[in-house]
Each structure stands twice: as structure tokens, then as C-alpha cells.
Design an enzyme around this catalytic site. Structure first.
Site, PDB file in Angstrom:
ATOM      1  N   LEU A 111       0.854  -1.200   0.000  1.00 39.78           N
ATOM      2  CA  LEU A 111       0.000   0.000   0.000  1.00 39.78           C
ATOM      3  C   LEU A 111       0.882   1.239   0.000  1.00 39.78           C
ATOM      4  O   LEU A 111       1.078   1.884   1.025  1.00 39.78           O
ATOM      5  CB  LEU A 111      -0.930   0.000   1.215  1.00 39.78           C
ATOM      6  CG  LEU A 111      -2.262  -0.680   1.019  1.00 39.78           C
ATOM      7  CD1 LEU A 111      -3.115  -0.593   2.274  1.00 39.78           C
ATOM      8  CD2 LEU A 111      -3.026  -0.115  -0.152  1.00 39.78           C
ATOM      9  N   HIS A 112       1.445   1.549  -1.152  1.00 40.16           N
ATOM     10  CA  HIS A 112       2.307   2.708  -1.315  1.00 40.16           C
ATOM     11  C   HIS A 112       1.868   3.475  -2.556  1.00 40.16           C
ATOM     12  O   HIS A 112       1.334   2.908  -3.495  1.00 40.16           O
ATOM     13  CB  HIS A 112       3.770   2.280  -1.468  1.00 40.16           C
ATOM     14  CG  HIS A 112       4.259   1.500  -0.293  1.00 40.16           C
ATOM     15  ND1 HIS A 112       4.576   2.088   0.912  1.00 40.16           N
ATOM     16  CD2 HIS A 112       4.448   0.174  -0.121  1.00 40.16           C
ATOM     17  CE1 HIS A 112       4.954   1.151   1.759  1.00 40.16           C
ATOM     18  NE2 HIS A 112       4.883  -0.020   1.163  1.00 40.16           N
ATOM     19  N   ASN A 113       2.114   4.750  -2.563  1.00 35.84           N
ATOM     20  CA  ASN A 113       1.881   5.632  -3.704  1.00 35.84           C
ATOM     21  C   ASN A 113       0.514   5.440  -4.358  1.00 35.84           C
ATOM     22  O   ASN A 113      -0.500   5.681  -3.741  1.00 35.84           O
ATOM     23  CB  ASN A 113       3.016   5.501  -4.712  1.00 35.84           C
ATOM     24  CG  ASN A 113       4.347   5.838  -4.086  1.00 35.84           C
ATOM     25  OD1 ASN A 113       4.426   6.681  -3.198  1.00 35.84           O
ATOM     26  ND2 ASN A 113       5.393   5.175  -4.525  1.00 35.84           N
ATOM     27  N   ILE A 145       2.575  -0.729   4.803  1.00 38.19           N
ATOM     28  CA  ILE A 145       2.108  -2.082   4.501  1.00 38.19           C
ATOM     29  C   ILE A 145       2.757  -2.592   3.214  1.00 38.19           C
ATOM     30  O   ILE A 145       2.684  -1.951   2.173  1.00 38.19           O
ATOM     31  CB  ILE A 145       0.576  -2.107   4.394  1.00 38.19           C
ATOM     32  CG1 ILE A 145      -0.020  -1.738   5.757  1.00 38.19           C
ATOM     33  CG2 ILE A 145       0.078  -3.465   3.927  1.00 38.19           C
ATOM     34  CD1 ILE A 145      -1.500  -1.513   5.750  1.00 38.19           C
TER      35      ILE A 145
END
Length: 86
Positions: free
Chosen positions: A14-16, A55
Site C-alpha cells: 500500500l504505497h503511492n 504495509i
């Protein structure tokens, strides 16, 4: 309250962009939605909160919601954690 334990399968975690899309989807629901990872619980409608959890793929999280559309919200967001959205 409706909640599920989920293993994150999307390759990017769960990035960008993935986090942005996740938060946008969460904001489509009226209920309160929470994402918990490693004893830290954040509002799933907050991009900064979600990204601060760090995450990654393979992480175990708890997604919970309370309100009239809680089950639908958790199920829709679970689907996003199973695949990359871009």
C-alpha cells in the site's frame, strides 16, 4: 462492526498509487473504516494514515468498518488488497 483479517497480495503493497486508489475507494462509503497493521490502527480514509502504516506485500492486516454499508466496504477494499490496480 464488520472486520476481516487479510493478507496483502498486491505486489506494491500500500504505497503511492495503490494507497491513493485504496483511500479513494474507502471514501466512497459512508461507514467508518479502519486499517490495522502491527498493533497500529489508522483511518482507512486518510492517505497519510494508510501510508504511515508501511504495509508491504505479504503483510497481515485487519480491515474493519462500522455503519450501514460496512460489509460492502470491507469486501470491496479486500479485493483491492489482492491485486495491483494499475
Amino acid at each position: 462492526m464488520f472486520s476481516k483479517e487479510i493478507v496483502v497480495r498486491c505486489e506494491s503493497g500500500l504505497h503511492n498509487r495503490q494507497a491513493t486508489y485504496f483511500v479513494q475507494k474507502a471514501n466512497e462509503y459512508d461507514c467508518s473504516i479502519w486499517l490495522e497493521s502491527e498493533n497500529r490502527k489508522m483511518n482507512a480514509k486518510s492517505l497519510l494514515g494508510v501510508m504511515s502504516l508501511g504495509i508491504v506485500t505479504g503483510a497481515e492486516v485487519v480491515l474493519s468498518a462500522s455503519g450501514h454499508d460496512a460489509e460492502a466496504a470491507v469486501n470491496a477494499l479486500e479485493a483491492l488488497l489482492q491485486r495491483d490496480v494499475y
